[in-house]
Design a protein around this motif. Sequence first.
Motif, PDB file in Angstrom:
ATOM      1  N   GLU A  86      67.462  28.148 -52.968  1.00  0.00           N
ATOM      2  CA  GLU A  86      66.171  28.150 -53.180  1.00  0.00           C
ATOM      3  C   GLU A  86      66.102  28.054 -54.705  1.00  0.00           C
ATOM      4  O   GLU A  86      65.180  27.426 -55.145  1.00  0.00           O
ATOM      5  N   ILE A  89      67.054  24.612 -56.305  1.00  0.00           N
ATOM      6  CA  ILE A  89      65.711  23.580 -55.761  1.00  0.00           C
ATOM      7  C   ILE A  89      64.597  23.799 -56.789  1.00  0.00           C
ATOM      8  O   ILE A  89      64.129  22.876 -57.072  1.00  0.00           O
ATOM      9  N   SER A  90      64.366  25.102 -56.941  1.00  0.00           N
ATOM     10  CA  SER A  90      63.130  25.219 -58.054  1.00  0.00           C
ATOM     11  C   SER A  90      63.823  24.748 -59.488  1.00  0.00           C
ATOM     12  O   SER A  90      63.002  24.051 -60.029  1.00  0.00           O
ATOM     13  N   PHE A  93      63.191  20.875 -59.312  1.00  0.00           N
ATOM     14  CA  PHE A  93      61.906  20.501 -59.225  1.00  0.00           C
ATOM     15  C   PHE A  93      61.500  20.564 -60.765  1.00  0.00           C
ATOM     16  O   PHE A  93      60.993  19.743 -61.230  1.00  0.00           O
ATOM     17  N   GLN A 100      57.840  16.799 -55.576  1.00  0.00           N
ATOM     18  CA  GLN A 100      57.202  18.143 -54.785  1.00  0.00           C
ATOM     19  C   GLN A 100      57.280  17.904 -53.405  1.00  0.00           C
ATOM     20  O   GLN A 100      57.795  19.325 -52.758  1.00  0.00           O
ATOM     21  N   GLN A 102      59.622  16.575 -51.759  1.00  0.00           N
ATOM     22  CA  GLN A 102      61.085  17.154 -51.546  1.00  0.00           C
ATOM     23  C   GLN A 102      61.485  18.412 -51.584  1.00  0.00           C
ATOM     24  O   GLN A 102      61.992  19.030 -50.848  1.00  0.00           O
ATOM     25  N   ARG A 103      61.050  19.001 -52.809  1.00  0.00           N
ATOM     26  CA  ARG A 103      61.221  20.442 -53.112  1.00  0.00           C
ATOM     27  C   ARG A 103      60.519  21.182 -51.995  1.00  0.00           C
ATOM     28  O   ARG A 103      61.192  22.074 -51.350  1.00  0.00           O
ATOM     29  N   ASP A 104      59.319  20.898 -51.388  1.00  0.00           N
ATOM     30  CA  ASP A 104      58.682  21.618 -50.181  1.00  0.00           C
ATOM     31  C   ASP A 104      59.462  21.551 -49.120  1.00  0.00           C
ATOM     32  O   ASP A 104      59.633  22.441 -48.279  1.00  0.00           O
ATOM     33  N   TRP A 106      62.669  20.939 -48.541  1.00  0.00           N
ATOM     34  CA  TRP A 106      63.936  21.569 -48.709  1.00  0.00           C
ATOM     35  C   TRP A 106      63.712  23.099 -48.664  1.00  0.00           C
ATOM     36  O   TRP A 106      64.445  24.046 -47.962  1.00  0.00           O
TER      37      TRP A 106
END
Length: 125
Positions: A86, A89-90, A93, A100, A102-104, A106
């Motif tokens: 997590e 991923i942040s 991004f 966004q 893709q981030r959301d 994952w």
Amino acid sequence: MEKEGNYIKRAKDLEVYRRAYAVSLDVHRATLVFPKIEQYALADQMRRSSKAICANLAEGFAKQTHSRPEFARFISMALGSCSEMETWISYAFDLGYVAQAQRDEWLRSYVHIYGMLVNLRERLK
């Protein structure tokens, strides 16, 4: 733990393993196009952390015949890798390496996997 009337014989038979494996493949593929400077830093860390969830489940599952608490310990390590993802991923991004959407996707996947791991660990008690 049972699967369709049969006992689960390998970690690969666990739904949480299959979900974590699928998202780790997606993470792996996506990070291959990160900038060269990130290939041995953020991208590598994301690939290793995402795969560590599956690796810890596999190793812990293999040891569960001898010790359920040992399997629970490996699940805890998988939880740590899940939380670590997590964070990575942040970073990916915020640095502009993933969109966004893709981030959301994952983050939703890892929140779900985290919950599955917690439930699995609780069932071992």
